[in-house]
Design an enzyme around this catalytic site. Structure first.
Site, PDB file in Angstrom:
ATOM      1  N   ASP A  64     -13.704   8.522   5.660  1.00 37.41           N
ATOM      2  CA  ASP A  64     -12.343   8.888   5.302  1.00 37.41           C
ATOM      3  C   ASP A  64     -11.858  10.037   6.175  1.00 37.41           C
ATOM      4  O   ASP A  64     -10.918   9.896   6.938  1.00 37.41           O
ATOM      5  CB  ASP A  64     -12.265   9.280   3.827  1.00 37.41           C
ATOM      6  CG  ASP A  64     -10.846   9.584   3.409  1.00 37.41           C
ATOM      7  OD1 ASP A  64     -10.106   8.644   3.100  1.00 37.41           O
ATOM      8  OD2 ASP A  64     -10.479  10.769   3.428  1.00 37.41           O
ATOM      9  N   TYR A 123      -0.987 -13.456   0.789  1.00 40.07           N
ATOM     10  CA  TYR A 123      -1.276 -12.940   2.133  1.00 40.07           C
ATOM     11  C   TYR A 123      -1.164 -14.060   3.181  1.00 40.07           C
ATOM     12  O   TYR A 123      -0.580 -13.879   4.247  1.00 40.07           O
ATOM     13  CB  TYR A 123      -2.682 -12.344   2.198  1.00 40.07           C
ATOM     14  CG  TYR A 123      -2.898 -11.117   1.339  1.00 40.07           C
ATOM     15  CD1 TYR A 123      -1.818 -10.360   0.858  1.00 40.07           C
ATOM     16  CD2 TYR A 123      -4.184 -10.712   1.006  1.00 40.07           C
ATOM     17  CE1 TYR A 123      -2.040  -9.246   0.079  1.00 40.07           C
ATOM     18  CE2 TYR A 123      -4.408  -9.589   0.224  1.00 40.07           C
ATOM     19  CZ  TYR A 123      -3.336  -8.868  -0.243  1.00 40.07           C
ATOM     20  OH  TYR A 123      -3.551  -7.766  -1.019  1.00 40.07           O
ATOM     21  N   ARG A 140      -1.018  -9.250  -4.096  1.00 37.78           N
ATOM     22  CA  ARG A 140      -1.651 -10.188  -5.020  1.00 37.78           C
ATOM     23  C   ARG A 140      -0.759 -10.426  -6.236  1.00 37.78           C
ATOM     24  O   ARG A 140      -0.749 -11.521  -6.804  1.00 37.78           O
ATOM     25  CB  ARG A 140      -3.005  -9.641  -5.468  1.00 37.78           C
ATOM     26  CG  ARG A 140      -4.019  -9.490  -4.343  1.00 37.78           C
ATOM     27  CD  ARG A 140      -4.397 -10.816  -3.730  1.00 37.78           C
ATOM     28  NE  ARG A 140      -5.573 -10.704  -2.862  1.00 37.78           N
ATOM     29  CZ  ARG A 140      -5.994 -11.666  -2.054  1.00 37.78           C
ATOM     30  NH1 ARG A 140      -5.328 -12.810  -2.000  1.00 37.78           N
ATOM     31  NH2 ARG A 140      -7.067 -11.494  -1.303  1.00 37.78           N
ATOM     32  N   ALA A 181       2.073   2.579   3.422  1.00 42.73           N
ATOM     33  CA  ALA A 181       3.018   1.806   4.231  1.00 42.73           C
ATOM     34  C   ALA A 181       4.355   2.504   4.503  1.00 42.73           C
ATOM     35  O   ALA A 181       4.864   2.417   5.628  1.00 42.73           O
ATOM     36  CB  ALA A 181       3.252   0.443   3.586  1.00 42.73           C
ATOM     37  N   LYS A 185      -7.381   1.963   9.677  1.00 41.25           N
ATOM     38  CA  LYS A 185      -8.804   2.228   9.798  1.00 41.25           C
ATOM     39  C   LYS A 185      -9.536   1.864   8.516  1.00 41.25           C
ATOM     40  O   LYS A 185      -8.951   1.994   7.453  1.00 41.25           O
ATOM     41  CB  LYS A 185      -9.046   3.717  10.074  1.00 41.25           C
ATOM     42  CG  LYS A 185      -8.444   4.236  11.327  1.00 41.25           C
ATOM     43  CD  LYS A 185      -6.975   4.529  11.227  1.00 41.25           C
ATOM     44  CE  LYS A 185      -6.577   5.250  10.006  1.00 41.25           C
ATOM     45  NZ  LYS A 185      -5.145   5.201   9.741  1.00 41.25           N
ATOM     46  N   ARG A 211     -11.621   5.909  -2.221  1.00 41.30           N
ATOM     47  CA  ARG A 211     -12.641   6.610  -1.451  1.00 41.30           C
ATOM     48  C   ARG A 211     -13.915   6.886  -2.243  1.00 41.30           C
ATOM     49  O   ARG A 211     -14.920   7.322  -1.690  1.00 41.30           O
ATOM     50  CB  ARG A 211     -12.060   7.911  -0.907  1.00 41.30           C
ATOM     51  CG  ARG A 211     -11.105   7.691   0.241  1.00 41.30           C
ATOM     52  CD  ARG A 211     -10.221   8.885   0.507  1.00 41.30           C
ATOM     53  NE  ARG A 211      -9.109   8.941  -0.420  1.00 41.30           N
ATOM     54  CZ  ARG A 211      -7.985   9.637  -0.217  1.00 41.30           C
ATOM     55  NH1 ARG A 211      -7.856  10.341   0.899  1.00 41.30           N
ATOM     56  NH2 ARG A 211      -7.011   9.634  -1.084  1.00 41.30           N
ATOM     57  N   ALA A 231       0.814  -1.209   0.000  1.00 44.55           N
ATOM     58  CA  ALA A 231       0.000   0.000   0.000  1.00 44.55           C
ATOM     59  C   ALA A 231       0.852   1.265   0.000  1.00 44.55           C
ATOM     60  O   ALA A 231       1.956   1.292   0.554  1.00 44.55           O
ATOM     61  CB  ALA A 231      -0.914  -0.004   1.216  1.00 44.55           C
ATOM     62  N   HIS A 250     -10.260  -5.657   5.827  1.00 44.54           N
ATOM     63  CA  HIS A 250      -9.655  -5.539   7.157  1.00 44.54           C
ATOM     64  C   HIS A 250     -10.099  -6.656   8.094  1.00 44.54           C
ATOM     65  O   HIS A 250      -9.277  -7.282   8.767  1.00 44.54           O
ATOM     66  CB  HIS A 250      -9.989  -4.180   7.772  1.00 44.54           C
ATOM     67  CG  HIS A 250      -9.179  -3.071   7.198  1.00 44.54           C
ATOM     68  ND1 HIS A 250      -9.258  -1.781   7.672  1.00 44.54           N
ATOM     69  CD2 HIS A 250      -8.271  -3.039   6.204  1.00 44.54           C
ATOM     70  CE1 HIS A 250      -8.430  -1.018   6.984  1.00 44.54           C
ATOM     71  NE2 HIS A 250      -7.830  -1.765   6.078  1.00 44.54           N
ATOM     72  N   LEU A 292      -4.780  -2.990   4.077  1.00 46.61           N
ATOM     73  CA  LEU A 292      -5.595  -3.391   2.930  1.00 46.61           C
ATOM     74  C   LEU A 292      -6.841  -2.520   2.820  1.00 46.61           C
ATOM     75  O   LEU A 292      -7.217  -1.842   3.780  1.00 46.61           O
ATOM     76  CB  LEU A 292      -6.001  -4.860   3.087  1.00 46.61           C
ATOM     77  CG  LEU A 292      -4.867  -5.890   3.018  1.00 46.61           C
ATOM     78  CD1 LEU A 292      -5.379  -7.255   3.449  1.00 46.61           C
ATOM     79  CD2 LEU A 292      -4.266  -5.959   1.618  1.00 46.61           C
TER      80      LEU A 292
END
Length: 403
Positions: free
Chosen positions: A227, A88, A64, A42, A127, A215, A39, A109, A104
């Site tokens: 968000d 994963y 993936r 990260a 979150k 989003r 991500a 999550h 993720l």
């Protein structure tokens, strides 16, 4: 001049050359953390902060696409990568990994946090922790049953939602950082008297969020309240020292391409009185993914502020979400001199840990590792707090749907 110099030093440490330290074995081998998903969040949320933590090693990353995982690992100096349909799970099965960071998409999550806990890994979870307060409760119950640490990664960051499933998130308003703690300290000191109102806003300028962003994706959960709004809700809860008693009103603007998604949400809430037999504390939150331009063409800056009105004055904080970059706290007594404060590090005696360049993520990582190692963190966010924040997000969405 010192303020300008400090700003550039913090920016350099945050984004250009994050400080690194030697890893120590004084408290056992370094905590090896694996990342689920390559991500974009990260590096700032974990990889850079981990470089300055003597007890942490970012050990593995899964994606993936194994090519993406390998590229990400080599770019950031991560030893192992896992990929493909089972990538994963392969990361979770690696006995060398002690803890997992889960950034993720929010719809994944719950599934992958439950699998990580089942595999015996501590979890630092972005979150929202789940789609509902019930999912959050189940995750914390499993963590408690297995004697593992589960922390919703609030620092502060983004989270999505959708109307039909009442997606929810929990935020903890950069509570790990000295800035928001200083605001709370001013309120709790009684200097400004009892609390009357609490307001928090977070909005992004139009164009900040591109087409195709998570989003704005219903299937992955999208929306302003989950968000940006989750931060504002947690902020007013934190500063009011409790949970709301009611959502008195809530309105939302819908995304034209998918009206199930909110692009802006506002809500008014009531909190218990701050003094015995006093009036209820009134609160409001505002969040917006597309702040309109000034004069139709001049982009607006982000709106990131919180304000507490007390019976003897007000206190306001600018940039409570990422205070390490820049922030200020303005205290305005009804009678007396207005003053401005900044809090990039804890004062001597309050905490032995922290540097002015530490981000909210770095303070958060310190707390997470302390908890895993059996030490007492300077700040912690309880499971009850996370579940409550999600519950009130759900209540706001219920009010939106009924309005």
């Amino acid at each position: 001049m010192a303020s300008v110099t400090g700003f550039f030093k913090r920016i350099h440490a945050l984004f250009i050359d994050p400080p690194a330290v030697s890893k120590t074995t004084d408290n056992g081998p370094p905590l090896k953390i694996g990342i689920l998903g390559a991500a974009n969040i990260a590096p700032n949320a974990l990889i850079y902060p981990a470089r300055s933590h003597p007890e942490v090693e970012v050990y593995g990353v899964a994606a993936r696409d194994i090519g993406k995982a390998e590229k990400f690992a080599k770019k950031y100096g991560i030893k192992k990568w896992y990929g493909g349909q089972d990538g994963y799970q392969e990361l979770l099965n690696d006995p060398a990994i002690n803890a997992v960071y889960n950034p993720l998409p929010n719809g994944l999550h719950y599934e992958w946090t439950m699998k990580a806990l089942a595999a015996g890994k501590h979890v630092l979870l972005e979150k929202p922790s789940g789609d509902t307060a019930e999912e959050s409760r189940l995750m914390f119950e499993l963590a408690d049953h297995k004697g593992l640490v589960l922390l919703e990664a609030f620092h502060y960051r983004r989270v999505p939602c959708q109307f039909s499933k009442l997606r929810t998130a929990s935020t903890h308003v950069a509570r790990f950082h000295p800035a928001i703690q200083r605001v709370k300290e001013i309120i709790d000191s009684g200097e400004l008297g009892s609390i009357k109102e609490v307001h928090a806003s977070l909005g992004f300028p139009k164009g900040f969020i591109p087409d195709g962003d998570i989003r704005l994706n219903y299937s992955l959960g999208g929306g302003a309240l989950m968000d940006a709004g989750c931060y504002t809700l947690n902020c007013v809860r934190y500063l009011a020292s409790g949970n709301p008693t009611a959502v008195t009103s809530a309105t939302a603007l819908r995304y034209p391409k998918d009206p199930r998604i909110d692009t802006a949400t506002s809500a008014d809430l009531l909190f218990p009185p701050s003094t015995p037999n006093g009036p209820p504390v009134r609160a409001s939150i505002k969040c917006d993914l597309f702040l309109p331009n000034w004069f139709w063409f001049i982009p607006r800056p982000p709106v990131v502020s919180a304000r507490v009105v007390c019976d003897q004055g007000t206190v306001e904080v600018l940039n409570y979400v990422m205070p390490v970059i820049y922030h200020y706290i303005t205290v305005t007594p009804n009678a007396g001199k207005k003053r401005t404060e900044k809090a990039y590090a804890f004062p001597s005696g309050k905490s032995e840990k922290g540097e002015s360049w530490w981000s909210t993520y770095r303070y958060q990582l310190e707390a997470f590792v302390d908890k895993v190692r059996g030490r007492t963190p300077q700040t912690w966010v309880s499971s009850e707090d996370s579940i409550a924040n999600m519950l009130w997000i759900e209540k706001i969405y219920e009010e939106v749907r009924e309005s």
